[in-house]
Design a protein around this motif. Structure first.
Motif, PDB file in Angstrom:
ATOM      1  N   VAL A  80       0.849  -1.197   0.000  1.00  0.00           N
ATOM      2  CA  VAL A  80       0.000   0.000   0.000  1.00  0.00           C
ATOM      3  C   VAL A  80       0.884   1.246   0.000  1.00  0.00           C
ATOM      4  N   GLY A  81       0.710   2.049  -1.015  1.00  0.00           N
ATOM      5  CA  GLY A  81       1.550   3.237  -1.156  1.00  0.00           C
ATOM      6  C   GLY A  81       2.665   2.981  -2.149  1.00  0.00           C
ATOM      7  N   TRP A  82       3.081   4.022  -2.841  1.00  0.00           N
ATOM      8  CA  TRP A  82       4.109   3.888  -3.863  1.00  0.00           C
ATOM      9  C   TRP A  82       5.463   3.596  -3.231  1.00  0.00           C
ATOM     10  N   LEU A  83       6.215   2.715  -3.885  1.00  0.00           N
ATOM     11  CA  LEU A  83       7.576   2.398  -3.445  1.00  0.00           C
ATOM     12  C   LEU A  83       8.500   2.346  -4.652  1.00  0.00           C
ATOM     13  N   PRO A  84       9.759   2.762  -4.481  1.00  0.00           N
ATOM     14  CA  PRO A  84      10.719   2.647  -5.581  1.00  0.00           C
ATOM     15  C   PRO A  84      10.849   1.190  -6.030  1.00  0.00           C
ATOM     16  N   LYS A  85      11.009   0.986  -7.332  1.00  0.00           N
ATOM     17  CA  LYS A  85      11.076  -0.371  -7.871  1.00  0.00           C
ATOM     18  C   LYS A  85      12.207  -1.178  -7.251  1.00  0.00           C
ATOM     19  N   CYS A  86      13.314  -0.512  -6.895  1.00  0.00           N
ATOM     20  CA  CYS A  86      14.461  -1.234  -6.346  1.00  0.00           C
ATOM     21  C   CYS A  86      14.112  -1.911  -5.022  1.00  0.00           C
ATOM     22  N   PHE A  87      13.228  -1.293  -4.230  1.00  0.00           N
ATOM     23  CA  PHE A  87      12.843  -1.901  -2.956  1.00  0.00           C
ATOM     24  C   PHE A  87      11.995  -3.145  -3.184  1.00  0.00           C
ATOM     25  N   VAL A  88      11.109  -3.054  -4.187  1.00  0.00           N
ATOM     26  CA  VAL A  88      10.266  -4.206  -4.503  1.00  0.00           C
ATOM     27  C   VAL A  88      11.113  -5.365  -5.008  1.00  0.00           C
ATOM     28  N   ASN A  89      12.107  -5.068  -5.842  1.00  0.00           N
ATOM     29  CA  ASN A  89      12.952  -6.117  -6.408  1.00  0.00           C
ATOM     30  C   ASN A  89      13.772  -6.839  -5.346  1.00  0.00           C
ATOM     31  N   ARG A  90      13.986  -6.196  -4.212  1.00  0.00           N
ATOM     32  CA  ARG A  90      14.745  -6.853  -3.153  1.00  0.00           C
ATOM     33  C   ARG A  90      13.975  -8.004  -2.513  1.00  0.00           C
ATOM     34  N   LEU A  91      12.678  -8.098  -2.830  1.00  0.00           N
ATOM     35  CA  LEU A  91      11.888  -9.205  -2.296  1.00  0.00           C
ATOM     36  C   LEU A  91      12.459 -10.555  -2.705  1.00  0.00           C
ATOM     37  N   ASN A  92      12.987 -10.664  -3.941  1.00  0.00           N
ATOM     38  CA  ASN A  92      13.493 -11.980  -4.359  1.00  0.00           C
ATOM     39  C   ASN A  92      14.702 -12.385  -3.538  1.00  0.00           C
ATOM     40  N   THR A  93      15.526 -11.415  -3.140  1.00  0.00           N
ATOM     41  CA  THR A  93      16.652 -11.723  -2.253  1.00  0.00           C
ATOM     42  C   THR A  93      16.149 -12.144  -0.880  1.00  0.00           C
ATOM     43  N   LYS A  94      15.099 -11.476  -0.400  1.00  0.00           N
ATOM     44  CA  LYS A  94      14.509 -11.832   0.887  1.00  0.00           C
ATOM     45  C   LYS A  94      14.009 -13.266   0.875  1.00  0.00           C
ATOM     46  N   LEU A  95      13.405 -13.683  -0.252  1.00  0.00           N
ATOM     47  CA  LEU A  95      12.866 -15.034  -0.334  1.00  0.00           C
ATOM     48  C   LEU A  95      13.958 -16.083  -0.174  1.00  0.00           C
ATOM     49  N   VAL A  96      15.114 -15.824  -0.791  1.00  0.00           N
ATOM     50  CA  VAL A  96      16.244 -16.740  -0.653  1.00  0.00           C
ATOM     51  C   VAL A  96      16.678 -16.814   0.803  1.00  0.00           C
ATOM     52  N   MET A  97      16.793 -15.652   1.429  1.00  0.00           N
ATOM     53  CA  MET A  97      17.252 -15.596   2.811  1.00  0.00           C
ATOM     54  C   MET A  97      16.258 -16.250   3.766  1.00  0.00           C
ATOM     55  N   ILE A  98      14.952 -16.087   3.488  1.00  0.00           N
ATOM     56  CA  ILE A  98      13.939 -16.641   4.385  1.00  0.00           C
ATOM     57  C   ILE A  98      14.014 -18.160   4.417  1.00  0.00           C
ATOM     58  N   ILE A  99      14.067 -18.793   3.254  1.00  0.00           N
ATOM     59  CA  ILE A  99      14.139 -20.255   3.230  1.00  0.00           C
ATOM     60  C   ILE A  99      15.409 -20.733   3.913  1.00  0.00           C
ATOM     61  N   ASP A 100      16.516 -20.072   3.635  1.00  0.00           N
ATOM     62  CA  ASP A 100      17.785 -20.503   4.229  1.00  0.00           C
ATOM     63  C   ASP A 100      17.784 -20.295   5.741  1.00  0.00           C
ATOM     64  N   SER A 101      17.256 -19.160   6.203  1.00  0.00           N
ATOM     65  CA  SER A 101      17.232 -18.880   7.637  1.00  0.00           C
ATOM     66  C   SER A 101      16.306 -19.848   8.373  1.00  0.00           C
ATOM     67  N   LEU A 102      15.133 -20.121   7.800  1.00  0.00           N
ATOM     68  CA  LEU A 102      14.206 -21.045   8.439  1.00  0.00           C
ATOM     69  C   LEU A 102      14.732 -22.476   8.394  1.00  0.00           C
ATOM     70  N   ARG A 103      15.446 -22.805   7.321  1.00  0.00           N
ATOM     71  CA  ARG A 103      16.085 -24.131   7.256  1.00  0.00           C
ATOM     72  C   ARG A 103      17.044 -24.313   8.425  1.00  0.00           C
ATOM     73  N   LYS A 104      17.821 -23.277   8.718  1.00  0.00           N
ATOM     74  CA  LYS A 104      18.775 -23.360   9.817  1.00  0.00           C
ATOM     75  C   LYS A 104      18.059 -23.509  11.155  1.00  0.00           C
ATOM     76  N   LEU A 105      16.927 -22.778  11.307  1.00  0.00           N
ATOM     77  CA  LEU A 105      16.155 -22.897  12.539  1.00  0.00           C
ATOM     78  C   LEU A 105      15.611 -24.314  12.705  1.00  0.00           C
ATOM     79  N   ALA A 106      15.080 -24.866  11.603  1.00  0.00           N
ATOM     80  CA  ALA A 106      14.536 -26.222  11.666  1.00  0.00           C
ATOM     81  C   ALA A 106      15.637 -27.240  11.946  1.00  0.00           C
ATOM     82  N   GLN A 107      16.792 -27.045  11.294  1.00  0.00           N
ATOM     83  CA  GLN A 107      17.913 -27.970  11.478  1.00  0.00           C
ATOM     84  C   GLN A 107      18.447 -27.911  12.908  1.00  0.00           C
ATOM     85  N   ALA A 108      18.485 -26.713  13.472  1.00  0.00           N
ATOM     86  CA  ALA A 108      19.019 -26.548  14.824  1.00  0.00           C
ATOM     87  C   ALA A 108      18.145 -27.236  15.871  1.00  0.00           C
TER      88      ALA A 108
END
Length: 263
Positions: free
Chosen positions: A226-254
């Motif tokens: 909601v609300g306008w955002l620069p395209k570069c911030f939106v594009n960072r979502l794909n990097t977040k997705l990589v980090m989320i799976i990896d971070s949660l994998r570590k939590l599950a593994q631990a």
């Protein structure tokens, strides 16, 4: 493609999205009954589960892509796809984990743990309602120190967890319509709520069991901040997705006793 046995009620995405973004009733005393809340959330979450299963199978084994286009293969093994859905920012990530089973990963595949990975300045994560054993309503609030994508944003979402007959686990997460979310907010708090309400549309996890303790993880995020955002911030979502799976994998593994190094 695998067949998932479940009783579904199809809700086209666009009407749901219009409902969620519709005008808020002008009456300050408007409230939602527990039965209305239960009916809506059960109805909407069945559609969300169907959408997640469809997205997890799209583009695999000769299936139609359903609009998903692969934009990146991360060195860690995560495949990132994007879908053009108008004002929504829709991303999908998939990865095979060879050391974590669906039953292990589902313990950390939830709205709150995922939100913590989205942005460190998560100032509130509260269960507002427990509707059923596997179905709840959650408030997520991000503070003023968050990145622009989440700064001072609030999400009122349901979370539903289901097991298909073939053992596939699904965690469905999506926002409540504006008027329903307003009805859950105490009147005093409404006057002092300075957060901008963002929306998640039919998002969540699909965890498919493979051989031994391996599983295929699909994570779908369809976000309208909601609300306008620069395209570069939106594009960072794909990097977040990589980090989320990896971070949660570590939590599950631990959480595993005498676990091997995660892969």
């Amino acid at each position: 493609a695998p067949q998932h046995k479940f009783s579904y009620l199809r809700i086209p995405q666009s009407p749901l999205y219009k409902i969620m973004n519709g005008p808020v009733p002008s009456s300050s005393s408007w409230s939602v009954s527990e039965e209305s809340l239960r009916r809506y959330v059960r109805f909407a979450s069945e559609s969300c589960i169907q959408e997640l299963l469809s997205s997890s199978e799209a583009g695999r084994s000769g299936n139609a892509t359903n609009g998903w286009k692969i934009v990146r293969h991360d060195p860690t093994g995560v495949e990132i796809s994007k879908r053009d859905t108008g004002s929504l920012h829709s991303f999908r990530s998939r990865r095979i984990l060879t050391s974590v089973s669906p039953d292990q990963f589902v313990k950390v595949a939830n709205a709150i743990d995922a939100a913590k990975q989205w942005e460190g300045d998560l100032v509130e994560a509260t269960h507002i309602r427990e509707i059923d054993e596997n179905l709840s309503v959650i408030r997520l609030r991000f503070g003023e120190n968050s990145k622009p994508l989440f700064r001072n944003r609030e999400f009122i979402v349901y979370e539903r967890r289901e097991t298909m007959q073939d053992g596939t686990l699904v965690v469905a997460v999506a926002s409540l319509p504006k008027e329903m979310a307003e009805g859950l907010e105490p009147t005093k708090k409404k006057k002092h709520n300075s957060f901008v309400r963002g929306f998640l549309v039919e998002s969540g996890w699909v965890l498919e069991k493979l051989e031994d303790t391996s599983c295929m993880i699909t994570y779908v995020v369809q976000l309208d901040p909601v609300g306008w955002l620069p395209k570069c911030f939106v594009n960072r979502l794909n990097t977040k997705l990589v980090m989320i799976i990896d971070s949660l994998r570590k939590l599950a593994q631990a959480s595993l006793p005498n676990s091997l190094p995660p892969t």
